[in-house]
Design a protein around this motif. Structure first.
Motif, PDB file in Angstrom:
ATOM      1  N   THR A 166       0.844  -1.207   0.000  1.00 20.11           N
ATOM      2  CA  THR A 166       0.000   0.000   0.000  1.00 20.11           C
ATOM      3  C   THR A 166       0.875   1.251   0.000  1.00 20.11           C
ATOM      4  N   VAL A 167       1.863   1.273   0.894  1.00 18.93           N
ATOM      5  CA  VAL A 167       2.779   2.422   0.977  1.00 18.93           C
ATOM      6  C   VAL A 167       3.530   2.597  -0.339  1.00 18.93           C
ATOM      7  N   GLN A 168       3.987   1.490  -0.892  1.00 18.49           N
ATOM      8  CA  GLN A 168       4.736   1.540  -2.155  1.00 18.49           C
ATOM      9  C   GLN A 168       3.884   2.149  -3.269  1.00 18.49           C
ATOM     10  N   LEU A 169       2.624   1.714  -3.378  1.00 21.59           N
ATOM     11  CA  LEU A 169       1.738   2.230  -4.423  1.00 21.59           C
ATOM     12  C   LEU A 169       1.462   3.718  -4.240  1.00 21.59           C
ATOM     13  N   LEU A 170       1.314   4.134  -2.990  1.00 24.02           N
ATOM     14  CA  LEU A 170       0.974   5.533  -2.717  1.00 24.02           C
ATOM     15  C   LEU A 170       2.165   6.470  -2.868  1.00 24.02           C
ATOM     16  N   THR A 171       3.356   5.922  -2.925  1.00 23.01           N
ATOM     17  CA  THR A 171       4.546   6.774  -3.081  1.00 23.01           C
ATOM     18  C   THR A 171       5.095   6.720  -4.506  1.00 23.01           C
ATOM     19  N   THR A 172       4.313   6.136  -5.428  1.00 17.21           N
ATOM     20  CA  THR A 172       4.670   6.158  -6.853  1.00 17.21           C
ATOM     21  C   THR A 172       3.642   7.026  -7.586  1.00 17.21           C
ATOM     22  N   ASP A 173       3.737   7.066  -8.908  1.00 18.67           N
ATOM     23  CA  ASP A 173       2.751   7.838  -9.678  1.00 18.67           C
ATOM     24  C   ASP A 173       1.656   6.938 -10.250  1.00 18.67           C
ATOM     25  N   LYS A 174       1.466   5.775  -9.652  1.00 23.86           N
ATOM     26  CA  LYS A 174       0.466   4.806 -10.133  1.00 23.86           C
ATOM     27  C   LYS A 174      -0.924   5.433 -10.216  1.00 23.86           C
ATOM     28  N   HIS A 175      -1.219   6.355  -9.306  1.00 26.69           N
ATOM     29  CA  HIS A 175      -2.549   6.981  -9.284  1.00 26.69           C
ATOM     30  C   HIS A 175      -2.874   7.710 -10.584  1.00 26.69           C
ATOM     31  N   THR A 176      -1.851   8.156 -11.306  1.00 28.22           N
ATOM     32  CA  THR A 176      -2.107   8.907 -12.539  1.00 28.22           C
ATOM     33  C   THR A 176      -2.719   8.016 -13.617  1.00 28.22           C
ATOM     34  N   ARG A 177      -2.579   6.695 -13.457  1.00 28.74           N
ATOM     35  CA  ARG A 177      -3.120   5.759 -14.457  1.00 28.74           C
ATOM     36  C   ARG A 177      -4.524   5.282 -14.135  1.00 28.74           C
ATOM     37  N   LEU A 178      -5.034   5.675 -12.965  1.00 27.61           N
ATOM     38  CA  LEU A 178      -6.388   5.267 -12.585  1.00 27.61           C
ATOM     39  C   LEU A 178      -7.423   6.100 -13.342  1.00 27.61           C
ATOM     40  N   ASN A 179      -8.448   5.442 -13.844  1.00 28.54           N
ATOM     41  CA  ASN A 179      -9.564   6.138 -14.493  1.00 28.54           C
ATOM     42  C   ASN A 179     -10.827   5.938 -13.674  1.00 28.54           C
ATOM     43  N   ASP A 180     -11.598   7.019 -13.499  1.00 32.20           N
ATOM     44  CA  ASP A 180     -12.908   6.864 -12.878  1.00 32.20           C
ATOM     45  C   ASP A 180     -13.992   7.067 -13.930  1.00 32.20           C
ATOM     46  N   PHE A 181     -15.240   6.972 -13.524  1.00 36.20           N
ATOM     47  CA  PHE A 181     -16.338   7.064 -14.493  1.00 36.20           C
ATOM     48  C   PHE A 181     -16.390   8.447 -15.135  1.00 36.20           C
ATOM     49  N   ASP A 182     -16.015   9.473 -14.384  1.00 36.07           N
ATOM     50  CA  ASP A 182     -15.912  10.818 -14.967  1.00 36.07           C
ATOM     51  C   ASP A 182     -14.946  10.808 -16.157  1.00 36.07           C
ATOM     52  N   ASP A 187     -13.765  10.344 -22.159  1.00 43.92           N
ATOM     53  CA  ASP A 187     -13.077   9.539 -23.167  1.00 43.92           C
ATOM     54  C   ASP A 187     -13.461   8.078 -22.947  1.00 43.92           C
ATOM     55  N   PRO A 188     -14.435   7.564 -23.730  1.00 43.49           N
ATOM     56  CA  PRO A 188     -14.939   6.197 -23.523  1.00 43.49           C
ATOM     57  C   PRO A 188     -13.883   5.094 -23.645  1.00 43.49           C
ATOM     58  N   SER A 189     -12.705   5.419 -24.190  1.00 40.99           N
ATOM     59  CA  SER A 189     -11.650   4.395 -24.283  1.00 40.99           C
ATOM     60  C   SER A 189     -11.002   4.145 -22.913  1.00 40.99           C
ATOM     61  N   LYS A 190     -11.259   5.030 -21.958  1.00 44.51           N
ATOM     62  CA  LYS A 190     -10.665   4.867 -20.622  1.00 44.51           C
ATOM     63  C   LYS A 190     -11.524   3.909 -19.793  1.00 44.51           C
ATOM     64  N   ASN A 191     -10.935   2.803 -19.403  1.00 45.10           N
ATOM     65  CA  ASN A 191     -11.650   1.742 -18.694  1.00 45.10           C
ATOM     66  C   ASN A 191     -11.703   2.042 -17.193  1.00 45.10           C
ATOM     67  N   PHE A 192     -12.886   2.373 -16.698  1.00 42.68           N
ATOM     68  CA  PHE A 192     -12.985   2.761 -15.284  1.00 42.68           C
ATOM     69  C   PHE A 192     -13.000   1.561 -14.345  1.00 42.68           C
ATOM     70  N   PHE A 193     -12.928   0.349 -14.904  1.00 40.87           N
ATOM     71  CA  PHE A 193     -12.764  -0.836 -14.045  1.00 40.87           C
ATOM     72  C   PHE A 193     -11.276  -1.059 -13.695  1.00 40.87           C
ATOM     73  N   ASN A 194     -10.402  -0.408 -14.425  1.00 39.13           N
ATOM     74  CA  ASN A 194      -8.956  -0.438 -14.123  1.00 39.13           C
ATOM     75  C   ASN A 194      -8.417  -1.856 -13.845  1.00 39.13           C
ATOM     76  N   PRO A 195      -8.655  -2.792 -14.778  1.00 41.44           N
ATOM     77  CA  PRO A 195      -8.262  -4.187 -14.499  1.00 41.44           C
ATOM     78  C   PRO A 195      -6.769  -4.402 -14.357  1.00 41.44           C
ATOM     79  N   ASP A 196      -5.968  -3.564 -15.006  1.00 42.65           N
ATOM     80  CA  ASP A 196      -4.519  -3.783 -15.005  1.00 42.65           C
ATOM     81  C   ASP A 196      -3.740  -2.783 -14.144  1.00 42.65           C
ATOM     82  N   LEU A 197      -4.468  -1.970 -13.391  1.00 48.66           N
ATOM     83  CA  LEU A 197      -3.837  -0.873 -12.652  1.00 48.66           C
ATOM     84  C   LEU A 197      -2.756  -1.351 -11.691  1.00 48.66           C
ATOM     85  N   LEU A 198      -3.008  -2.427 -10.980  1.00 50.43           N
ATOM     86  CA  LEU A 198      -2.080  -2.852  -9.925  1.00 50.43           C
ATOM     87  C   LEU A 198      -1.124  -3.960 -10.373  1.00 50.43           C
ATOM     88  N   LYS A 199      -1.108  -4.246 -11.669  1.00 54.53           N
ATOM     89  CA  LYS A 199      -0.220  -5.293 -12.160  1.00 54.53           C
ATOM     90  C   LYS A 199       1.175  -4.761 -12.380  1.00 54.53           C
TER      91      LYS A 199
END
Length: 199
Positions: A166-182, A187-199
């Motif tokens: 958790t700490v590692q993820l929060l201290t990287t820029d991983k959050h910039t790759r997260l998409n929400d429904f907004d 941009d409908p190509s952005k997947n708000f289920f984020n299946p690969d975000l934590l891989k």
């Protein structure tokens, strides 16, 4: 719902919710937790779907929930909770007419074991080995309106939860790759289920 219903949250769900908070640290954010109900653990919270970082409009919420329910059917899971992180540090309640209560009520109509998870603005998620969440479970229902009761003792992390991750993820820029429904609406190509975000 019985007050004794327990909720076990898995790493992926918790970490995605925190990344949503980090990406829009200046705003209130919300989303839903999905998982499974039943078995010895009660409710297992397996994943998080990020919804909004702007105003939560009822028609857009309806569309998002329909899409999420379709996805849940394919996975054999269901919506098990509504998540909200408030914008202001001292905004710590979910009053009866708040967005959290209204959306929680809406979700609870279709998923009677669903709860409300409120981000704990006082939590130090980079230092604590405790969940930065407050759990509200259904206490009673009258004429379609649910009364919610805080019950943090019924919320635990999965047994092998890796707090260092958790700490590692929060201290990287991983959050910039997260998409929400907004983001998906823009941009409908952005997947708000984020299946690969934590891989």
């Amino acid at each position: 719902i019985q007050p004794t219903m327990n909720y076990v949250i898995e790493e992926e769900a918790y970490n995605k919710a925190l990344l949503h908070c980090k990406k829009y640290a200046y705003a209130a954010v919300n989303g839903v937790f999905i998982g499974k109900v039943g078995g010895k653990d009660g409710v297992v919270v397996e994943d998080y779907v990020a919804l909004f970082h702007s105003h939560t409009l009822a028609p857009m919420l309806e569309v998002a929930l329909m899409m999420i329910e379709e996805q849940c059917k394919k996975q054999g899971s269901e919506i098990v909770g509504y998540f909200q992180a408030n914008e202001l540090l001292d905004d710590t309640e979910i009053g009866t007419n708040s967005i959290a209560s209204r959306v929680g009520n809406k979700i609870n109509q279709n998923a009677s074991n669903s709860a409300i998870f409120l981000f704990d603005n006082t939590a130090s998620v980079l230092k604590d080995t405790r969940l930065g969440l407050r759990l509200f479970i259904k206490q009673s229902e009258s004429q379609g309106t649910v009364s919610w009761k805080e019950s943090n003792k019924n919320l635990t992390p999965q047994s092998n939860f890796d707090w260092r991750r958790t700490v590692q993820l929060l201290t990287t820029d991983k959050h910039t790759r997260l998409n929400d429904f907004d983001n998906h609406l823009e941009d409908p190509s952005k997947n708000f289920f984020n299946p690969d975000l934590l891989k």
